[in-house]
Structure formats: structure tokens, C-alpha cells
Motif scaffolding. Structure first.
Motif, PDB file in Angstrom:
ATOM      1  N   TYR A 111       0.881  -1.117  -0.290  1.00 53.62           N
ATOM      2  CA  TYR A 111      -0.091   0.562  -0.148  1.00 53.62           C
ATOM      3  C   TYR A 111       0.517   1.649  -0.430  1.00 53.62           C
ATOM      4  N   ASP A 112       2.307   1.330   0.676  1.00 49.47           N
ATOM      5  CA  ASP A 112       2.818   2.372   0.458  1.00 49.47           C
ATOM      6  C   ASP A 112       2.856   3.595  -0.746  1.00 49.47           C
ATOM      7  N   LEU A 113       3.553   4.596  -0.536  1.00 51.97           N
ATOM      8  CA  LEU A 113       3.383   5.386  -1.813  1.00 51.97           C
ATOM      9  C   LEU A 113       4.964   5.152  -2.509  1.00 51.97           C
ATOM     10  N   THR A 118      -0.315   2.922  -3.029  1.00 49.06           N
ATOM     11  CA  THR A 118      -0.359   4.416  -2.912  1.00 49.06           C
ATOM     12  C   THR A 118       0.513   5.440  -4.086  1.00 49.06           C
ATOM     13  N   GLY A 121      -0.969   5.214  -7.527  1.00 51.12           N
ATOM     14  CA  GLY A 121      -2.241   5.910  -7.170  1.00 51.12           C
ATOM     15  C   GLY A 121      -2.244   7.260  -7.526  1.00 51.12           C
ATOM     16  N   LEU A 138      -8.386   3.965  -5.138  1.00 51.30           N
ATOM     17  CA  LEU A 138      -9.246   4.212  -4.136  1.00 51.30           C
ATOM     18  C   LEU A 138      -9.987   3.706  -3.270  1.00 51.30           C
ATOM     19  N   LEU A 141      -7.757   1.834  -0.890  1.00 54.09           N
ATOM     20  CA  LEU A 141      -7.562   2.329   0.417  1.00 54.09           C
ATOM     21  C   LEU A 141      -8.256   2.423   1.350  1.00 54.09           C
ATOM     22  N   TRP A 158      -4.044  -1.269   8.188  1.00 54.25           N
ATOM     23  CA  TRP A 158      -2.631  -1.153   7.606  1.00 54.25           C
ATOM     24  C   TRP A 158      -1.944  -1.086   8.539  1.00 54.25           C
ATOM     25  N   GLY A 187       0.750   8.520   3.668  1.00 54.24           N
ATOM     26  CA  GLY A 187       0.655   8.493   2.623  1.00 54.24           C
ATOM     27  C   GLY A 187      -0.984   8.112   1.680  1.00 54.24           C
ATOM     28  N   PRO A 188      -1.657   7.678   1.757  1.00 55.49           N
ATOM     29  CA  PRO A 188      -2.670   6.937   1.335  1.00 55.49           C
ATOM     30  C   PRO A 188      -4.372   7.762   1.431  1.00 55.49           C
ATOM     31  N   LEU A 191      -3.655  10.856  -0.448  1.00 59.56           N
ATOM     32  CA  LEU A 191      -3.952  10.398  -2.200  1.00 59.56           C
ATOM     33  C   LEU A 191      -5.050  10.138  -1.907  1.00 59.56           C
ATOM     34  N   LEU A 374       3.953  13.856  -2.661  1.00 62.39           N
ATOM     35  CA  LEU A 374       2.942  13.596  -2.751  1.00 62.39           C
ATOM     36  C   LEU A 374       2.233  14.849  -1.599  1.00 62.39           C
TER      37      LEU A 374
END
Length: 376
Positions: A111-113, A118, A121, A138, A141, A158, A187-188, A191, A374
Motif C-alpha cells: 500500500y505505501d507511496l 498509493t 494511485g 481508491l 484504500l 494497515w 500516504g494513503p 491520496l 504526495l
């Protein structure tokens, strides 16, 4: 790792500097194109381990940066690349959804940036906002914010099963929850807030933002120098309700107050939450004014050092309700010099030089290079 298609350490990241300089007219497009060729000379991975910082998404981000002035320099290549990035996003989302269905704990890379959904995304929101793949990310997330059942209670969705260094260690028995912009839940959050600000939402979107914000609020602490958040918490912290970290740590973009505060400032703007926006801006201003916190910065990099703090503060100042953050920028700018280091974007001289351009010109990057942080 092949250094070419790496945004963080390789030629793709270095190309961003030359692309920005060419946009500004202080560099040559011939030089920028040369770095683009270097970044794309070797095999470009489309594996499910690739993300914004490595592989096909990194190359797509780089090529789009070259076209942010409206000139189609790489349009034929990007048509195929954008389709491939969308396909990658769907494949990665499907794997993440299967993990959620099983009720297993996620890893950063899901899931991270930097390497997760993320980051992909972020790229889609900036360059393909109408793509179905963005909506799927999205939606994922949103599901990431749903709690997970553990043997001894409930964990945030998470919560990872590994430590902050991707290993297993006694200090992190049972994993941890990370707060940082690079690998953590902010991060999420950023976004989701950016998408909301642009009118792009999915079912449960606002509820997910509220869930993350409530979590951040529950672990926020106020010290003598203002509001701050821990870098992470462990299972022991969760049981006690108190972070083992007792004071603000290094104020970096990746883990510290600057990144966390900027994410919540974006939330405040997107949701119309004036109180959250004010607290976020005050937290960042207080952090920047605290010599003890600032003394913990030991290099000029984007990820851990002065450049990341400067770029984050500059973006925050542009949106701030008061001039308090802006007044700190000149003092931050003078710290953007240091001994030569590796040339990478996140931890090297490329990122520092890009932040210096922002400081010198006081204008948003034409290439949009800092959207990969971000903070835009």
C-alpha cells in the motif's frame, strides 16, 4: 536493481532534474532526452513488485513530467505505457483484495507511496484521473482502513506484520503501525484527500479519511514545542495506549511532522475542516521553529533531510492561512547546501538541487516532480 528505471536512486530520478531545467529554459532538452534514454535503455520491469519508485510506473512518471508544459514529447510511447500501468494497477489491486479477503496483515509494499498502490494511485490521479484503475485503488484504500481481527484484539487495517526495516525483530514482535508519508498511513490519507479535492471519490471515501484522521488524533501528542506524532507504534504501545516514543523524532518528510502535517493540511482543505487545517499548520510551524528538532536533520536529501523539509514547507506555505510557515522558508533554504553525495533523487544531490530551484524561483515546478512526494 537496475539503476535506470529507478525514480529514487537511478537515471529516471536524475532525468527529472534535467527535465525541470529544460522546462525552465536553463537546461537543454537534448540533455534531458539523453537521461531519458539512459533510464529506458535496460529492461523495464512490469512485475507486481514495481511501483512509483521503480519499474514501469517510474518511467511513466518521468515521461509525463517531460510533457507537463503541454508538448507531446513522448506521446506515442506513453499511449502504450499508460495502458500497461493501468493493467499493473489492476493486477496489484486484485492481489491486495485477495489478501484483504483472507484477513492477513499487509506489507509496506502493498500500500505505501514508494512501492505500493498509493504511489501508483498518485501517478494515475495526476495523469489519468478518469482511469478505472484509479477508482479501484481508491476503493482498495477504503478497505485498508477497515479493522483486522487479531488473536488478542483488533488492529487497524494497515498494521504490518514486519518491523520498519521489513524484517522481524523482538522490539516489533507482532508488527507495527507506521505513521510516515513514505511507508505509513499518511500516504494513503493524502491520496484520498487529493482525490476528494479533485472531485474523485468512491464509496466510503470520506469515512476512510475520518478513520485515518481519528487514528492520528488518538496518537497525537502535544509537547512544549507543539503537536507531534510518533513514527510508529508497536503492539505494546497499542496495549498501553501510549507511544514508546516520548518526544518528536527527526522532522523529515518521510517519517516526521512535516509529511504528517502536510497530509492533514490537505485533508483540512479537501473536507473543509478548518480546525484540522489549523492544527496541521501550527504543528509544522512549531516544528520548523524548534532548534532541537531541526538539529536532528543531518543531510540535505529529500527523504531524510533539509530538501524534503523545505519542499514540504514550501508547498504547505502556499496553502497556509497564515504566513508563519512562509517566514521560516529563508532559514530552511540556506541549509540546502552540503558535501557532494550520490546523485539520486530521494537521498542524493538531484533532489536537493530540485528543492534549490524551488527556493530560488519561488514557483511550482513545471514538471510536477514533487507530486511523487504526495505534498502537492
Amino acid at each position: 536493481m537496475n539503476p535506470g528505471p529507478s525514480l529514487s536512486r537511478g537515471a529516471a530520478g536524475i532525468a527529472l532534474l534535467h527535465i525541470e531545467r529544460a522546462h525552465l529554459g536553463i537546461g537543454r532538452w537534448q540533455t534531458a532526452h539523453s537521461w531519458v534514454r539512459t533510464a529506458t535503455a535496460a529492461h523495464i520491469s512490469t512485475a507486481e513488485t514495481t511501483g512509483l519508485c521503480y519499474g514501469l510506473p517510474a518511467i511513466a512518471f518521468m515521461l509525463h513530467a517531460a510533457q507537463m508544459d503541454g508538448t507531446d514529447r513522448y506521446a506515442p510511447a506513453l499511449t502504450a505505457i499508460d495502458l500497461a500501468v493501468a493493467d499493473l494497477a489492476h493486477r496489484r489491486a486484485a492481489r491486495a483484495e485477495a489478501r484483504l479477503d483472507r484477513g492477513d496483515l499487509p506489507a509496506f509494499a502493498e500500500y505505501d507511496l514508494l512501492y505500493g498502490l498509493t504511489g501508483i494511485g498518485v501517478h494515475l490521479l495526476q495523469h489519468s484521473p478518469g482511469n478505472e484503475a484509479l477508482g479501484r485503488i481508491l476503493t482498495y484504500l477504503v478497505r485498508l482502513t477497515h479493522p483486522l481481527r487479531a488473536d488478542d484484539g483488533v488492529l487497524p487495517g494497515w498494521w504490518t506484520g514486519h518491523d520498519p526495516h521489513l524484517g522481524q525483530s523482538s522490539a516489533f514482535s507482532g508488527g507495527h503501525a507506521n505513521f510516515g508519508m513514505a511507508h505509513g498511513i499518511t500516504g494513503p490519507l493524502a491520496l484520498l484527500a487529493r482525490a476528494l479535492r479533485e472531485g474523485i471519490t468512491v464509496d466510503g471515501h470520506r469515512d476512510a479519511i475520518s478513520t485515518i484522521c481519528n487514528w492520528l488524533d488518538s496518537w497525537c501528542r502535544r509537547g512544549t514545542t507543539g503537536w507531534w506524532w510518533p513514527r510508529w507504534i508497536t503492539r505494546a504501545d497499542l496495549r498501553s495506549g501510549e507511544p514508546s516514543q516520548r518526544a518528536p523524532a527527526r522532522p523529515s518528510w518521510c517519517y516526521g511532522t512535516p509529511g504528517i502535517a502536510r497530509a492533514q493540511q490537505i485533508v483540512g482543505i479537501a473536507t473543509g475542516d478548518a480546525d484540522r487545517r489549523a492544527v496541521a499548520e501550527a504543528a509544522l510551524a512549531d516544528c520548523l521553529s524548534d532548534p532541537a528538532q531541526m538539529s536532528r536533520l543531518t543531510d540535505t536529501s529529500l527523504c531524510h533531510g533539509w530538501a524534503g523539509v523545505y519542499q514540504t514547507a514550501w508547498r504547505s506555505a502556499r496553502d497556509a492561512l497564515t504566513p508563519t510557515i512562509e517566514k521560516r522558508l529563508p532559514q530552511l533554504a540556506v541549509r540546502l547546501t552540503g558535501p557532494p553525495r550520490d546523485p539520486g533523487l530521494l537521498e542524493g544531490s538531484t533532489g536537493t538541487t530540485l528543492a534549490l530551484l524551488t527556493a530560488e524561483l519561488d514557483q511550482s515546478p513545471i514538471s510536477g516532480w514533487d507530486s511523487c512526494l504526495l505534498i502537492t
